[in-house]
Design a protein around this motif. Structure first.
Motif, PDB file in Angstrom:
ATOM      1  N   UNK A   1      17.405  -9.579   3.091  1.00 20.09           N
ATOM      2  CA  UNK A   1      17.734  -9.460   1.696  1.00 20.09           C
ATOM      3  C   UNK A   1      18.722 -10.289   1.243  1.00 20.09           C
ATOM      4  N   UNK A   2      19.254 -11.201   2.236  1.00 17.53           N
ATOM      5  CA  UNK A   2      20.432 -12.164   1.924  1.00 17.53           C
ATOM      6  C   UNK A   2      19.697 -13.557   1.428  1.00 17.53           C
ATOM      7  N   UNK A   3      19.260 -13.255   0.303  1.00 20.54           N
ATOM      8  CA  UNK A   3      18.639 -14.657  -0.553  1.00 20.54           C
ATOM      9  C   UNK A   3      19.308 -15.213  -1.622  1.00 20.54           C
ATOM     10  N   UNK A   4      19.372 -16.308  -1.469  1.00 19.37           N
ATOM     11  CA  UNK A   4      20.050 -16.976  -2.902  1.00 19.37           C
ATOM     12  C   UNK A   4      18.963 -18.109  -3.340  1.00 19.37           C
ATOM     13  N   UNK A   5      18.631 -18.085  -4.648  1.00 21.04           N
ATOM     14  CA  UNK A   5      17.166 -18.541  -4.922  1.00 21.04           C
ATOM     15  C   UNK A   5      17.416 -19.918  -5.385  1.00 21.04           C
ATOM     16  N   UNK A   6      16.764 -20.713  -5.040  1.00 19.52           N
ATOM     17  CA  UNK A   6      17.003 -22.213  -5.191  1.00 19.52           C
ATOM     18  C   UNK A   6      16.828 -22.476  -6.528  1.00 19.52           C
TER      19      UNK A   6
ATOM     20  N   UNK B   1      11.253  -6.583   2.259  1.00 18.56           N
ATOM     21  CA  UNK B   1      12.809  -6.051   2.864  1.00 18.56           C
ATOM     22  C   UNK B   1      12.311  -4.464   3.296  1.00 18.56           C
ATOM     23  N   UNK B   2      11.923  -3.708   2.432  1.00 19.92           N
ATOM     24  CA  UNK B   2      11.927  -2.400   2.878  1.00 19.92           C
ATOM     25  C   UNK B   2      11.100  -2.013   3.800  1.00 19.92           C
ATOM     26  N   UNK B   3      10.210  -2.879   4.114  1.00 17.26           N
ATOM     27  CA  UNK B   3       9.278  -2.765   5.407  1.00 17.26           C
ATOM     28  C   UNK B   3      10.323  -2.803   6.647  1.00 17.26           C
ATOM     29  N   UNK B   4      10.864  -4.229   6.677  1.00 15.61           N
ATOM     30  CA  UNK B   4      12.019  -4.453   7.713  1.00 15.61           C
ATOM     31  C   UNK B   4      12.881  -3.235   7.960  1.00 15.61           C
ATOM     32  N   UNK B   5      13.228  -2.726   6.526  1.00 22.73           N
ATOM     33  CA  UNK B   5      14.302  -1.759   7.075  1.00 22.73           C
ATOM     34  C   UNK B   5      13.530  -0.386   7.316  1.00 22.73           C
TER      35      UNK B   5
ATOM     36  N   UNK C   1       0.858  -1.187   0.080  1.00 26.39           N
ATOM     37  CA  UNK C   1       0.064  -0.114   0.011  1.00 26.39           C
ATOM     38  C   UNK C   1       0.699   1.339  -0.116  1.00 26.39           C
ATOM     39  N   UNK C   2       1.948   1.276   0.876  1.00 25.82           N
ATOM     40  CA  UNK C   2       2.827   2.348   0.953  1.00 25.82           C
ATOM     41  C   UNK C   2       3.962   2.541  -0.554  1.00 25.82           C
ATOM     42  N   UNK C   3       4.388   1.551  -0.925  1.00 27.84           N
ATOM     43  CA  UNK C   3       5.435   1.610  -1.829  1.00 27.84           C
ATOM     44  C   UNK C   3       5.097   0.761  -3.055  1.00 27.84           C
ATOM     45  N   UNK C   4       4.063   0.007  -3.156  1.00 24.82           N
ATOM     46  CA  UNK C   4       3.757  -0.912  -4.374  1.00 24.82           C
ATOM     47  C   UNK C   4       3.245  -0.437  -5.640  1.00 24.82           C
ATOM     48  N   UNK C   5       3.473  -1.206  -6.639  1.00 20.36           N
ATOM     49  CA  UNK C   5       2.783  -0.598  -7.979  1.00 20.36           C
ATOM     50  C   UNK C   5       2.295  -2.073  -8.664  1.00 20.36           C
ATOM     51  N   UNK C   6       1.148  -1.961  -9.071  1.00 19.31           N
ATOM     52  CA  UNK C   6       0.402  -3.182  -9.560  1.00 19.31           C
ATOM     53  C   UNK C   6       1.094  -3.596 -10.891  1.00 19.31           C
ATOM     54  N   UNK C   7       1.526  -2.552 -11.563  1.00 20.75           N
ATOM     55  CA  UNK C   7       2.128  -3.196 -12.757  1.00 20.75           C
ATOM     56  C   UNK C   7       3.557  -3.933 -12.721  1.00 20.75           C
TER      57      UNK C   7
ATOM     58  N   UNK D   1      10.759  -0.098   9.408  1.00 17.97           N
ATOM     59  CA  UNK D   1      10.270  -0.237  10.642  1.00 17.97           C
ATOM     60  C   UNK D   1      11.063  -0.066  11.878  1.00 17.97           C
ATOM     61  N   UNK D   2      12.662  -0.054  11.442  1.00 17.40           N
ATOM     62  CA  UNK D   2      13.611   0.334  12.594  1.00 17.40           C
ATOM     63  C   UNK D   2      13.569   1.762  13.119  1.00 17.40           C
ATOM     64  N   UNK D   3      12.944   2.604  12.281  1.00 18.02           N
ATOM     65  CA  UNK D   3      12.834   4.172  12.447  1.00 18.02           C
ATOM     66  C   UNK D   3      11.453   4.351  12.748  1.00 18.02           C
ATOM     67  N   UNK D   4      10.494   3.663  12.352  1.00 19.97           N
ATOM     68  CA  UNK D   4       9.172   3.873  12.321  1.00 19.97           C
ATOM     69  C   UNK D   4       8.286   2.693  12.842  1.00 19.97           C
TER      70      UNK D   4
END
Length: 563
Positions: free
Chosen positions: A377-382, A195-199, A174-180, A201-204
């Protein structure tokens, strides 16, 4: 044939029933050195009965214990050492494997009893990372092993499609997303929002309150929250299926957490009826002091459910739906305390079936020593790892055997098999560090080494087809062949141990031992020499290839005919 039973019966007869056969069977050991025989009986166990020195007892028994299955019996100190007849045993074992084929090692212990297996269980709107590999392949192998022991496994991909993370994701969208953007690359963008949410919510920290509110709306059936949740779920399942197709793993049911959402009220009501719920700081808990466990929080102070609420509903549903023989959860070892809580609450509720609830824990997987995490954000895709493994396998095949037929398919089987075998070869509770180039080597403790051993056996058998060999005797007295025969004879016992311990590594380690024994035999024998023993030698090759292929199948790995 259980040769330990034959030995136990012979010792029983020679000792005037001083011990019963079952006691003797349990006492039999496998000597650490091959020159000390195939099995050993410790005469200490008879010292009190016969009032003699164990070494003297062993000496006396060495002349009394008789069987056609024994080449000879000798006393070594206080031990009675049994040397099985290579000719007799090799003939029986090879015939049995060839007669039974892929059914060799099957035993109907389970009588088709249902065993739901909670496995894989990725979270919706997150990619399948290397962190999902372990639950997926361990669960699949456990299911295969259970079926080999006569059970009916029910693989349940218990999707993480409910919970507060959806409140966070909806808030972020709702805050940062884009349907397209989501339509173009669903998982990549949904993860970026998470990932942005968890970044942020540290300050907010107020973002956490908004996320909790959105999840509560979702639980209450809010139209907008449900629309987004359904959309996120559908695009995620498409992503997951691609990975499962590569692994060639199928599931019987996909009952995610949301499936149990309408079953939570009954759980709470049952807990109330048993007077098990009490309030603590606004939350509803069940105390588990008698199990030396911390209280289980069933409902949060705002009335929202938790994982445990849904897992209680899941266990109750599985009992009613499947009348299970066992109920298994293939989940990381960090959840051990949690599953003890789930089991304890079920037992307090009066569900005796919870005694057959088993958590199958496993250690973390790291890549180059680093832990994986979606929120950081440390993800290695299977999927990327599997594709890289298949690509590297293809390069190796093109370098070593460019004329190989169907090399793309073989590369797929070798590349995927290498990843799966590497995961299963060590005890599951141990942590695993992943290194792609190491696991694809064709020598050492790797999947490609076992697959290549099987392919080597098949190559010998193809050459032998031109020789029109016939015979019915598989007796072998060659020392190197004997080591292979003894490994083949162990296979049913290996399957039983793997099943009893829910431990696929027992089979993976076995395949390495069998492969090593066979390759020593291959290196020291002229298998296709045109003499009277060729029929027996080829029988051993075929039996080895059969057991290797079946062992790999139990692990969820293909066995190429050529490499």
């Amino acid at each position: 044939m259980d040769y330990k039973k034959i030995i136990a019966a012979a010792v029983f007869a020679a000792t005037d029933a001083a011990l019963n056969e079952e006691e003797i069977y349990r006492l039999l050991e496998v000597p650490k050195q091959e020159n000390l025989g195939d099995y050993a009986f410790p005469a200490f166990a008879l010292a009190k009965t016969f009032h003699k020195n164990p070494a003297v007892i062993a000496e006396e028994l060495a002349t009394k214990v008789k069987s056609d299955y024994f080449d000879h019996v000798e006393a070594v100190g206080p031990y009675l050492n049994f040397f099985l007849s290579k000719n007799v045993v090799s003939n029986e074992v090879i015939k049995q494997v060839l007669n039974e084929g892929a059914d060799y090692g099957y035993f109907d212990e389970g009588h088709n009893g249902n065993v739901p297996i909670d496995m894989s269980s990725p979270n919706i709107a997150k990619p399948m990372s290397m962190g999902h590999l372990r639950s997926t392949v361990i669960g699949n192998a456990v299911a295969n092993i259970l079926a080999k022991r006569g059970y009916h496994p029910i693989k349940d991909n218990h999707l993480g499609d409910w919970g507060t993370q959806f409140g966070k994701l909806i808030t972020a969208y709702k805050l940062w997303g884009n349907e397209e953007d989501v339509k173009k690359d669903p998982i990549k963008n949904l993860v970026a929002y998470y990932v942005k949410f968890h970044e942020e919510d540290v300050e907010h920290p107020e973002l956490d309150d908004e996320a909790r509110l959105w999840f509560k709306k979702l639980e209450d059936g809010d139209e907008e929250a449900h629309r987004l949740w359904k959309w996120f779920s559908e695009v995620s399942l498409k992503e997951f299926q691609r990975v499962y197709d590569i692994l060639d793993i199928q599931f019987d049911i996909y009952n995610g957490e949301a499936f149990y959402n309408d079953k939570l009220d009954e759980v709470v009501e049952l807990l109330k009826q048993k007077n098990l719920l009490e309030e603590s700081e606004g939350a509803q808990i069940v105390r588990l002091d008698e199990y030396n466990l911390s209280p289980a929080v069933i409902l949060k102070s705002d009335g929202a459910s938790l994982y445990i609420t849904r897992d209680l509903a899941t266990a109750i549903y599985r009992e009613r739906e499947f009348d299970f023989a066992k109920n298994l959860y293939v989940v990381g070892s960090e959840q051990t305390h949690y599953f003890k809580q789930v089991q304890a609450v079920l037992l307090k509720m009066g569900f005796e079936s919870a005694k057959e609830m088993h958590h199958i824990p496993f250690g973390l997987i790291t890549v180059n020593g680093k832990k994986l995490s979606t929120r950081s954000g440390r993800i290695i895709l299977l999927e990327e790892v599997l594709n890289d493994s298949m690509d590297l396998a293809l390069k190796m095949i093109e370098a070593k055997n460019p004329a190989l037929p169907n090399k793309e398919q073989v590369a797929r089987e070798v590349g995927v098999g290498a990843v799966v075998f590497n995961d299963l070869k060590n005890e599951r509770i141990l942590a695993e560090d992943f290194n792609l180039e190491e696991i694809l080597k064709f020598e050492g403790d790797t999947g490609p080494y076992v697959q290549y051993t099987h392919a080597r056996g098949q190559s010998i058998l193809r050459k032998a087809q031109e020789l029109a060999i016939t015979g019915s005797d598989y007796a072998l007295d060659d020392a190197n062949a004997w080591v292979v025969v003894k490994q083949l004879e162990k296979f049913p016992e290996i399957v039983k141990e793997a099943n009893d311990r829910f431990e696929p590594s027992v089979i993976a380690k076995y395949t390495l031992k069998l492969s090593q024994a066979f390759n020593r035999y291959y290196g020291n024998s002229k298998i296709l020499a045109d003499d009277g023993g060729i029929h027996a030698r080829l029988g051993l090759v075929q039996a080895t290839a059969t057991v290797l292929k079946e062992s790999l199948r139990l692990l969820g790995i293909k066995a190429p005919e050529q490499m």
